[in-house]
Every structure is written in C-alpha cells, then in structure tokens.
Design an enzyme around this catalytic site. Structure first.
Site, short mmCIF file in Angstrom:
data_model
loop_
_atom_site.label_atom_id
_atom_site.label_comp_id
_atom_site.label_asym_id
_atom_site.label_seq_id
_atom_site.Cartn_x
_atom_site.Cartn_y
_atom_site.Cartn_z
N GLU A 264 0.84 -1.19 0.00
CA GLU A 264 0.00 0.00 0.00
C GLU A 264 0.88 1.25 0.00
O GLU A 264 1.85 1.31 0.75
CB GLU A 264 -0.92 -0.01 1.23
CG GLU A 264 -1.91 -1.16 1.23
CD GLU A 264 -2.83 -1.16 2.45
OE1 GLU A 264 -2.68 -0.26 3.32
OE2 GLU A 264 -3.70 -2.05 2.54
N HIS A 283 -7.74 1.44 1.54
CA HIS A 283 -7.63 1.18 2.98
C HIS A 283 -8.33 2.29 3.78
O HIS A 283 -7.76 2.85 4.73
CB HIS A 283 -6.16 1.07 3.40
CG HIS A 283 -5.99 0.26 4.67
ND1 HIS A 283 -4.86 -0.47 4.94
CD2 HIS A 283 -6.81 0.07 5.74
CE1 HIS A 283 -4.98 -1.07 6.12
NE2 HIS A 283 -6.16 -0.75 6.61
#
Length: 322
Positions: A264, A283
């Site tokens: 990420e 997220h």
C-alpha cells in the site's frame, strides 16, 4: 505504572487529540508528535511512559523499534485495531492495547454495501449509464444468501448483526468457537474449506498473524463457488493476491471488494486495477468522520484506569494479535 506518566500523542492530528485528552487529564505532561521520524528522539527526551500511536503514514517507515524497544515506554495504545505494524513485543515489559470496535460499525456497513453492490450489479449499471445504454439486470436479493465471516471479533460480529437483519444465513469462523449472537453457525479454522464451498459471500476480517498470512490462498479459492464474492477488510497479506488473480482469471469467483493490499498504496501497475469485477478502495473502510476522536476518547478512559492502577481494556496478546 505511575499516577502522572509522561504521555505522547503520536498522530497526524495531534491538536484534536490533545484537546480531548486535556478534558479529562489536564494535569499530565502531554507531548504531541505528528511524524514518524521525530518519535524516537521525543520518546527519549521526555522519557515517555505512555504513547498513543496511530499508523498514519503506512507500515514500512513506522518507528516500531522506538516503541517496542524503549526503556521508558510501558504502554502503547494503538489508535486503530490492527497491531501487526508493531511486530512482536515482550508482554512482560510492554503492554499494548488497541481501539478494537472503534470502526466496527463502519467496516460492517462497508461489507454490507459491497455485498449489495454485487447483488444489485451497481458497477455494471454505472458502466451502462456512462455509455448511455439502457439494459442490464436482473438484480438479486441478498436475503436468503449464505454469508461466511472469517474472524468474529467486534467487526465480524457487527457484520453478522447487519447481515442477519437482512435475512442472510450467517456462518462464522473464529479461533475459539462459541455461540455468537446473529450467527447461525460458528466453527473453528479447520472448517474453512468446506464452509467456503457453502458461501455466496465471504467477508474476511481477521488480523494479520503468522497463522493468517496467506489464509485465503489457492486451496481456499478452489473451494469457493463460481458465484462467490469476497470482501476483504482484514489486512494486506491475509489474501494471497497471486491466488486471487488466478481465481479471477479462471472465473472461479464472481468478484471481490478489496480495502487492503499486500503493498500500500497499491502500485499503479498492479493488475488488480484492471478487473471490472473488483472494487478497490484505498484502505479507508474504517475511516469515517469522528473515528479519530472516538479512538482518543477510548484512550483517555483507559488512561484513567492506568493511572488508578486498574486493568486496561483491549489488551492485545502478541501471539494472538488481538
């Protein structure tokens, strides 16, 4: 434990957090830190005993050693639910708590919304709208469908409550099976593969642990129905992304809604971006207006217990991860 510990608020919004803390603990020495790089020096300079910490800039640069190896820090209060970014710590020397439940309702709504999006084919209708094309359908109800929830912490239980209210059949997996509200069946991890074969929707909300890394891999996807939809609100690494890509390519599942990833931010060149039947969010499923203040208030309540020498709530075991 001391009645007047030195406290650090490690968050990207220290001003708001400080205002909440001063409402109930105005007598304490509280220090704000809004960067990863500055935390180690500040811990040493103020001999911090308690650190409230939010992972606000990803995991790779998170200053875990400054927290878990400090000679002064006795308690780390994690602002979210996941603690995998801390790695391992010595529970005899350091207590770690989390804010489990702070976003359970929001995560459950994300999961429910994802299931409805697939059953109503909202992505398909949106594409046809952009093309000014009349058509599509029919839509499908989720009532009567079978949902498997992997992980029955506060988030899993919140998902079950909402799904049960929508008339779904609810199956659950937890490390220590026990009767659970809104769950029709609760099983241990050894029942994962046969339960996957029964599920129309799978919601994954377990912590990332050595025992859960790659939990949903080739065998898991092979056990799923071709009509199954996966919703991942756990941690990157629980779902084997290579196995997921193979399942999507081979049409072994209907699709997936993913909020977490092994890397990420998700790299722009990652193949997951290219699938029409994959919904990607950055997220953010647990991020809602006011979550940070609710988390800080949970911390201030626990801080009062700490100062009185009482047991803390939401203590995390480094072995279990929760």
């Amino acid at each position: 434990m001391s009645a007047e510990p030195s406290v650090i608020l490690h968050t990207d919004r220290p001003g708001a957090a400080l205002a909440v803390l001063m409402e109930t603990h105005p007598d304490l020495a509280v220090h704000a830190c809004d960067s990863y790089a500055a935390l180690p020096e500040l811990i040493g300079r103020v001999a911090a005993e308690v650190v409230y910490s939010v992972r606000f800039d990803g995991t790779p640069r998170f200053p875990r050693r400054a927290l878990v190896e400090s000679v002064t820090v006795k308690w780390v209060s994690v602002g979210g639910s996941g603690t995998d970014h801390l790695g391992r710590w010595d529970p005899e020397r350091l207590t770690v708590t989390n804010a489990a439940g702070v976003a359970a309702g929001m995560l459950a709504e994300y999961a429910l919304g994802s299931m409805l999006s697939f059953s109503l084919d909202l992505r398909g209708f949106a594409g046809r709208q952009q093309a000014r094309q009349w058509g599509g359908g029919p839509v499908e109800p989720i009532e009567g469908k079978t949902l498997l929830i992997i992980g029955l912490g506060k988030t899993g239980e919140a998902v079950a409550k909402r799904a049960h209210a929508m008339g779904m059949r609810t199956l659950g997996i937890r490390a220590r099976p026990k009767p659970t509200p809104s769950l029709d069946e609760v099983h241990g991890v050894d029942a994962l593969l046969p339960l996957l074969g029964r599920a129309d929707f799978i919601v994954c909300c377990v912590p990332l642990l050595p025992t859960t890394r790659g939990l949903l891999g080739k065998a898991a996807f092979a056990a799923m129905k071709p009509s199954a939809v996966l919703v991942d609100i756990s941690r990157g690494g629980v779902v084997d992304e290579t196995a997921l890509l193979e399942a999507l390519d081979d049409k072994r599942i209907k699709g997936a809604a993913l909020d977490v990833f092994a890397t990420e931010p998700l790299p722009a060149e990652h193949p997951l971006w290219g699938y029409d039947n994959v919904a990607i969010t950055p997220h953010c499923a647990a991020v809602y207006d006011g979550w940070d203040i609710k988390s800080v208030r949970m911390f201030t309540d626990n801080l009062a217990r700490y100062r009185r020498g009482e047991p803390l709530e939401n203590v995390v075991s480094p072995e279990r991860g929760y």
